[in-house]
Design a protein around this motif. Structure first.
Motif, short mmCIF file in Angstrom:
data_model
loop_
_atom_site.label_atom_id
_atom_site.label_comp_id
_atom_site.label_asym_id
_atom_site.label_seq_id
_atom_site.Cartn_x
_atom_site.Cartn_y
_atom_site.Cartn_z
N GLU A 188 48.98 42.07 36.12
CA GLU A 188 47.74 42.79 35.87
C GLU A 188 46.56 41.86 36.12
OE1 GLU A 188 46.49 43.65 31.81
OE2 GLU A 188 48.14 42.40 31.05
N ARG A 189 45.40 42.48 36.38
CA ARG A 189 44.19 41.68 36.57
C ARG A 189 43.17 42.06 35.51
NH1 ARG A 189 40.41 41.81 41.79
NH2 ARG A 189 38.77 42.19 40.26
N ARG A 190 42.63 41.05 34.86
CA ARG A 190 41.57 41.25 33.89
C ARG A 190 40.34 40.51 34.40
NH1 ARG A 190 44.53 40.14 28.02
NH2 ARG A 190 46.57 41.03 28.54
N ASP A 191 39.45 41.23 35.01
CA ASP A 191 38.28 40.64 35.65
C ASP A 191 38.74 39.58 36.65
OD1 ASP A 191 36.50 42.24 34.15
OD2 ASP A 191 36.68 40.88 32.45
N ALA A 192 38.38 38.32 36.45
CA ALA A 192 38.73 37.29 37.43
C ALA A 192 40.04 36.58 37.09
CB ALA A 192 37.61 36.25 37.52
N VAL A 193 40.80 37.10 36.14
CA VAL A 193 42.03 36.46 35.69
C VAL A 193 43.23 37.35 36.02
CG1 VAL A 193 43.29 35.51 33.73
CG2 VAL A 193 40.79 35.30 33.83
N ALA A 194 44.21 36.80 36.73
CA ALA A 194 45.48 37.49 36.97
C ALA A 194 46.46 37.07 35.89
CB ALA A 194 46.03 37.14 38.34
N VAL A 195 47.15 38.03 35.31
CA VAL A 195 48.13 37.76 34.27
C VAL A 195 49.52 38.11 34.82
CG1 VAL A 195 48.84 38.17 31.89
CG2 VAL A 195 46.42 38.40 32.54
#
Length: 276
Positions: free
Chosen positions: A6-13
């Protein structure tokens, strides 16, 4: 799915998703992780990558006993130019597979040009250490614990042998000689872990740190990471791993000669029992 993205703004998890087996790493998970990391690298909007484990534990290490163990399955190779291990025998099989799936993949992930953060809770054992160590930063919950117990198999540590560099020589020897668990606080004191936080604030702490990093210029971050990695290699990390990988496989071959199998007859249950 063995890995979720998943992507949370500029962070990929990137989340390992085998909680029922403490996120034990089989080959299917390895290649799913690689696909997720590649997706994050190719997404220009992603600045930071977080590696997580679903459930109570980050990762119990290599899969040596779950129903999903897939040691005899072929996958499209990504890390090294070598033949498929399937259909090979003995040391030929083990060397080909572990050079690709374990050492090669970890080296590949270490060179991801974007900052990576391991978000660690619960167990981070053996192969789980490798997954955390390839990340640039490790944020651990207070209840996290770490161990490399594979000397119990007669094998001198996991394939991605970063121990002397991430722990220091004295601590590396203690960890290997005893096989004992060590706490997140101990790992922090040794310099292996970046931050230790309460379990309840682990996720928020990781994303606060990721947010601060993501505010930096992307190319500058990539160059800074490469500078530190190159310096570690000049201090012998890569050459050391190459030499120890040979010892690792010598141990496998010795076990195959004098014990029931290349793991000295130790499965996941036996390893857990031996660790007390």
């Amino acid at each position: 799915m063995t890995v979720e993205y998943e992507r949370r703004d500029a962070v990929a998890v990137v989340t390992m998703n085998r909680p029922e087996y403490r996120n034990a790493q089989n080959s299917a998970m390895t290649y799913a992780l690689d696909e997720a990391f590649t997706r994050a690298v190719d997404d220009a909007e992603v600045k930071v990558i977080v590696l997580a484990g679903a459930g109570d534990h980050f990762s119990a290490g290599h899969d040596i006993g779950s129903p999903g163990r897939d040691v005899d399955t072929s996958f499209e190779r990504k890390a090294v130019m070598w033949w498929d291990h399937v259909g090979r025998e003995g040391g030929d099989l083990r060397f080909a597979r572990e050079m690709e799936v374990y050492l090669g993949m970890c080296r590949r992930w270490r060179e991801i040009p974007k900052p990576t953060i391991a978000m660690v809770q619960g167990a981070c054992v053996a192969g789980g250490l490798m997954l955390a160590w390839v990340c640039d930063l490790i944020v651990a919950s207070e209840d996290a614990f770490f161990a490399d117990p594979v000397v119990r198999m007669g094998i001198p540590g996991v394939e991605y042998f970063a121990h002397p560099w991430v722990l220091g020589p004295r601590a590396a020897k203690e960890v290997l000689f005893t096989g004992d668990r060590f706490s997140a606080q101990r790992a922090y004191e040794w310099g292996m872990v970046s931050r230790v936080v309460p379990r309840s604030s682990l996720e928020s702490s990781v994303f606060e740190l990721a947010g601060r990093i993501s505010a930096m210029p992307q190319f500058g971050l990539a160059l800074a990471k490469k500078a530190v990695n190159q310096s570690e290699d000049l201090m012998g990390l890569r050459a050391g791993m190459d030499s120890v990988f040979g010892l690792h496989h010598f141990a496998h071959a010795h076990n195959a000669e004098v014990s029931p199998d290349a793991l000295a007859g130790m499965d996941a249950r036996a390893m857990k029992k031996a660790s007390g």
